[in-house]
Design a protein around this motif. Structure first.
Motif, PDB file in Angstrom:
ATOM      1  N   ARG A   1       9.199   6.950   5.568  1.00 45.11           N
ATOM      2  CA  ARG A   1       9.571   6.576   4.168  1.00 45.11           C
ATOM      3  C   ARG A   1       9.148   7.724   3.384  1.00 45.11           C
ATOM      4  NH1 ARG A   1       7.599   1.072   1.535  1.00 45.11           N
ATOM      5  NH2 ARG A   1       8.702   2.020  -0.243  1.00 45.11           N
ATOM      6  N   LEU A   2       7.820   8.252   3.800  1.00 43.79           N
ATOM      7  CA  LEU A   2       7.413   9.303   3.146  1.00 43.79           C
ATOM      8  C   LEU A   2       7.987  10.666   3.055  1.00 43.79           C
ATOM      9  CD1 LEU A   2       3.492   8.615   3.783  1.00 43.79           C
ATOM     10  CD2 LEU A   2       4.795   8.277   1.422  1.00 43.79           C
ATOM     11  N   ALA A   3       8.436  10.927   4.476  1.00 44.79           N
ATOM     12  CA  ALA A   3       9.376  12.045   4.649  1.00 44.79           C
ATOM     13  C   ALA A   3      10.631  12.040   4.006  1.00 44.79           C
ATOM     14  CB  ALA A   3       9.552  12.187   6.006  1.00 44.79           C
ATOM     15  N   ALA A   4      11.107  10.906   3.518  1.00 46.90           N
ATOM     16  CA  ALA A   4      12.247  10.805   2.904  1.00 46.90           C
ATOM     17  C   ALA A   4      12.249  11.025   1.346  1.00 46.90           C
ATOM     18  CB  ALA A   4      13.132   9.501   3.031  1.00 46.90           C
ATOM     19  N   LEU A   5      11.098  11.006   0.683  1.00 46.52           N
ATOM     20  CA  LEU A   5      10.890  11.319  -0.529  1.00 46.52           C
ATOM     21  C   LEU A   5      11.127  12.807  -1.157  1.00 46.52           C
ATOM     22  CD1 LEU A   5       7.490   9.315  -1.093  1.00 46.52           C
ATOM     23  CD2 LEU A   5      10.012   8.546  -1.415  1.00 46.52           C
TER      24      LEU A   5
ATOM     25  N   THR B   1       0.692  -1.337   0.069  1.00 44.90           N
ATOM     26  CA  THR B   1      -0.112   0.066   0.017  1.00 44.90           C
ATOM     27  C   THR B   1       0.876   1.430   0.139  1.00 44.90           C
ATOM     28  OG1 THR B   1      -1.805  -1.305   1.297  1.00 44.90           O
ATOM     29  CG2 THR B   1      -1.838   1.157   1.452  1.00 44.90           C
ATOM     30  N   THR B   2       2.061   1.126   0.703  1.00 44.00           N
ATOM     31  CA  THR B   2       2.828   2.340   0.768  1.00 44.00           C
ATOM     32  C   THR B   2       3.475   2.671  -0.709  1.00 44.00           C
ATOM     33  OG1 THR B   2       3.442   1.867   3.066  1.00 44.00           O
ATOM     34  CG2 THR B   2       4.846   3.338   1.740  1.00 44.00           C
ATOM     35  N   ASP B   3       3.922   1.487  -1.285  1.00 45.16           N
ATOM     36  CA  ASP B   3       4.587   1.747  -2.580  1.00 45.16           C
ATOM     37  C   ASP B   3       3.626   2.396  -3.571  1.00 45.16           C
ATOM     38  OD1 ASP B   3       6.865   0.455  -1.820  1.00 45.16           O
ATOM     39  OD2 ASP B   3       6.436  -1.328  -2.202  1.00 45.16           O
TER      40      ASP B   3
ATOM     41  N   ALA C   1       1.007  17.095  -1.027  1.00 47.79           N
ATOM     42  CA  ALA C   1       0.358  15.819  -1.034  1.00 47.79           C
ATOM     43  C   ALA C   1       1.227  14.869  -0.037  1.00 47.79           C
ATOM     44  CB  ALA C   1       0.238  15.009  -2.358  1.00 47.79           C
ATOM     45  N   ARG C   2       2.612  15.063  -0.059  1.00 45.32           N
ATOM     46  CA  ARG C   2       3.439  14.030   0.675  1.00 45.32           C
ATOM     47  C   ARG C   2       3.187  14.482   2.293  1.00 45.32           C
ATOM     48  NH1 ARG C   2       9.545  15.743   0.118  1.00 45.32           N
ATOM     49  NH2 ARG C   2       8.538  17.714   1.029  1.00 45.32           N
ATOM     50  N   THR C   3       3.004  15.692   2.571  1.00 45.72           N
ATOM     51  CA  THR C   3       2.538  16.349   3.738  1.00 45.72           C
ATOM     52  C   THR C   3       1.429  15.701   4.510  1.00 45.72           C
ATOM     53  OG1 THR C   3       3.862  18.494   3.685  1.00 45.72           O
ATOM     54  CG2 THR C   3       2.435  18.295   5.588  1.00 45.72           C
ATOM     55  N   ALA C   4       0.304  15.545   3.459  1.00 50.79           N
ATOM     56  CA  ALA C   4      -0.908  15.029   3.860  1.00 50.79           C
ATOM     57  C   ALA C   4      -0.638  13.793   4.282  1.00 50.79           C
ATOM     58  CB  ALA C   4      -1.877  15.450   2.824  1.00 50.79           C
ATOM     59  N   ALA C   5      -0.116  13.010   3.366  1.00 55.33           N
ATOM     60  CA  ALA C   5       0.204  11.600   3.489  1.00 55.33           C
ATOM     61  C   ALA C   5       1.002  11.190   4.770  1.00 55.33           C
ATOM     62  CB  ALA C   5       0.931  10.954   2.298  1.00 55.33           C
ATOM     63  N   ILE C   6       1.969  12.008   5.129  1.00 51.57           N
ATOM     64  CA  ILE C   6       2.716  11.847   6.218  1.00 51.57           C
ATOM     65  C   ILE C   6       1.984  12.146   7.439  1.00 51.57           C
ATOM     66  CG2 ILE C   6       4.500  12.896   7.762  1.00 51.57           C
ATOM     67  CD1 ILE C   6       6.074  13.596   5.216  1.00 51.57           C
ATOM     68  N   ASP C   7       1.083  13.023   7.406  1.00 48.02           N
ATOM     69  CA  ASP C   7       0.111  13.283   8.616  1.00 48.02           C
ATOM     70  C   ASP C   7      -0.872  12.270   8.905  1.00 48.02           C
ATOM     71  OD1 ASP C   7       1.419  15.728   9.135  1.00 48.02           O
ATOM     72  OD2 ASP C   7      -0.150  16.969   8.324  1.00 48.02           O
TER      73      ASP C   7
ATOM     74  N   ILE D   1       3.353   5.905  -2.868  1.00 51.24           N
ATOM     75  CA  ILE D   1       4.613   6.704  -3.392  1.00 51.24           C
ATOM     76  C   ILE D   1       4.362   6.873  -4.777  1.00 51.24           C
ATOM     77  CG2 ILE D   1       7.127   6.399  -3.750  1.00 51.24           C
ATOM     78  CD1 ILE D   1       7.216   5.172  -1.068  1.00 51.24           C
ATOM     79  N   GLN D   2       4.033   5.612  -5.630  1.00 51.57           N
ATOM     80  CA  GLN D   2       3.786   5.850  -7.001  1.00 51.57           C
ATOM     81  C   GLN D   2       2.631   6.700  -7.369  1.00 51.57           C
ATOM     82  OE1 GLN D   2       3.179   2.136  -9.134  1.00 51.57           O
ATOM     83  NE2 GLN D   2       1.720   3.117 -10.835  1.00 51.57           N
ATOM     84  N   ARG D   3       1.508   6.924  -6.676  1.00 46.80           N
ATOM     85  CA  ARG D   3       0.900   8.258  -6.994  1.00 46.80           C
ATOM     86  C   ARG D   3       1.475   9.377  -6.919  1.00 46.80           C
ATOM     87  NH1 ARG D   3      -2.726   4.466  -4.036  1.00 46.80           N
ATOM     88  NH2 ARG D   3      -2.745   6.049  -2.288  1.00 46.80           N
ATOM     89  N   LEU D   4       2.203   9.399  -5.763  1.00 48.17           N
ATOM     90  CA  LEU D   4       2.785  10.913  -5.373  1.00 48.17           C
ATOM     91  C   LEU D   4       3.902  11.308  -6.898  1.00 48.17           C
ATOM     92  CD1 LEU D   4       3.797  10.489  -1.408  1.00 48.17           C
ATOM     93  CD2 LEU D   4       2.280  12.230  -2.803  1.00 48.17           C
ATOM     94  N   TYR D   5       4.569  10.229  -7.140  1.00 49.37           N
ATOM     95  CA  TYR D   5       5.555  10.609  -8.293  1.00 49.37           C
ATOM     96  C   TYR D   5       4.761  10.666  -9.663  1.00 49.37           C
ATOM     97  CZ  TYR D   5       9.588  10.754  -5.486  1.00 49.37           C
ATOM     98  OH  TYR D   5      10.573  10.965  -4.560  1.00 49.37           O
TER      99      TYR D   5
END
Length: 311
Positions: free
Chosen positions: A48-52, A10-12, A29-35, A15-19
């Motif tokens: 993992r998301l914060a490192a993107l 699910t995380t992968d 979008a990344r901040t919302a996902a991290i929260d 991440i694919q949707r983010l990119y």
């Protein structure tokens, strides 16, 4: 915390949707996902998301191609392997055929990537030159091709090796002319110019000078690459700090907004309580005034009664 089965997949996918989405919305979008991950107690996913890192527009376009049309990237990789085999074997006819095929493939890939990008963001200004350079670099370098395949590029790539990517440099010496008919260079680390028995001393000396110039330029480019990578690393760290500070400031604003909302609610309740107490005071004042009037009336009646009694 033990994550549920399938959480990594699910995380992968996240991440694919983010990119896949345009870079302008990446940070939000990344901040919302991290929260959301933090609220769910999933610290591993949040980390993992914060490192993107946010991709450039050119990297985003290549990512779209890799994620939505992986079959085209596979075709690119297959052609790259065939081209390297032909270069190692110095097969001129095959090189020319593969070079023409390479131009067609890269052109087709750029066109497909452009179509995908405009479908995702119709108003986007697309740096197609950087997209083409990245795909050409993937043809020349297997490591770059592997990066392209991930669909997680953060910036465009370029070929930093020996020679010129778009045009193989196979140099053939003519008996009657000092000019070269075609260009090519060896695929090994030494980068030596191919020499044929009919080369004259002057031609060999020219080739040797050219080899030394290329080697010097290679060293210069490697130094520049090292400096650029160091600058990139510093910039990435600065960006991460800035993004972290931005998130912290955003959280502070959210906390203050919540406090302000609570204070506003309490203020409204206090105002209503003041109004109720004011009404009660006025009612009490009216009761006091009525009681005083009654006292006055009784006192007056008593005085009249006492004044009318006989002595």
């Amino acid at each position: 915390m033990t994550r549920p089965s399938g959480a990594a997949g699910t995380t992968d996918e996240l991440i694919q949707r983010l990119y896949e989405q345009p870079p302008d919305g990446f940070v939000a979008a990344r901040t919302a996902a991290i929260d959301e991950a933090k609220r769910a107690g999933d610290r591993d996913t949040a980390k993992r998301l914060a490192a993107l890192k946010k991709p450039t527009v050119a990297a985003w376009v290549v990512n779209l191609l890799a994620l939505r049309r992986p079959d085209l990237i596979d075709e690119l990789v297959d052609l790259s392997a065939a081209l390297r085999d032909a270069q190692r074997g110095l097969q001129g006819d095959q090189l020319r055929e593969l070079t023409a095929q390479r131009r067609q493939v890269v052109s087709a890939l750029v066109g497909a990537a452009r179509k995908l990008a405009l479908e995702a963001d119709p108003g986007a200004k697309l740096p197609l030159g950087e997209v083409e350079a990245t795909l050409s670099a993937a043809l020349a370098e297997p490591s770059i091709a592997a990066q392209v395949r991930t669909g997680r590029l953060i910036r465009a790539a370029s070929y930093a090796g020996f020679g010129e990517v778009p045009k193989p440099r196979l140099r053939l010496v003519s008996d009657t002319d000092d000019e070269f008919d075609e260009e090519a260079e060896d695929d090994d680390e030494g980068g030596e110019v191919v020499e044929f028995p009919q080369q004259s001393t002057r031609e060999r000396q020219a080739a040797e000078r050219r080899r030394r110039q290329i080697e010097q330029r290679r060293r210069e480019l490697r130094r520049e690459l090292g400096a650029a990578e160091a600058a990139e690393h510093r910039a990435d760290e600065q960006l991460e700090r800035a993004e972290g500070a931005e998130r912290d400031a955003g959280h502070l604003v959210e906390d203050l907004d919540a406090e302000l909302a609570e204070l506003e609610r309490r203020r409204t309740e206090a105002q209503a309580d003041v109004a109720r107490r004011k009404q009660a005071r006025r009612a009490a004042e009216r009761e006091v005034a009525a009681a005083r009037r009654r006292v006055g009336d009784v006192q007056a009646a008593l005085e009249d009664l006492e004044s009318g009694e006989p002595d």
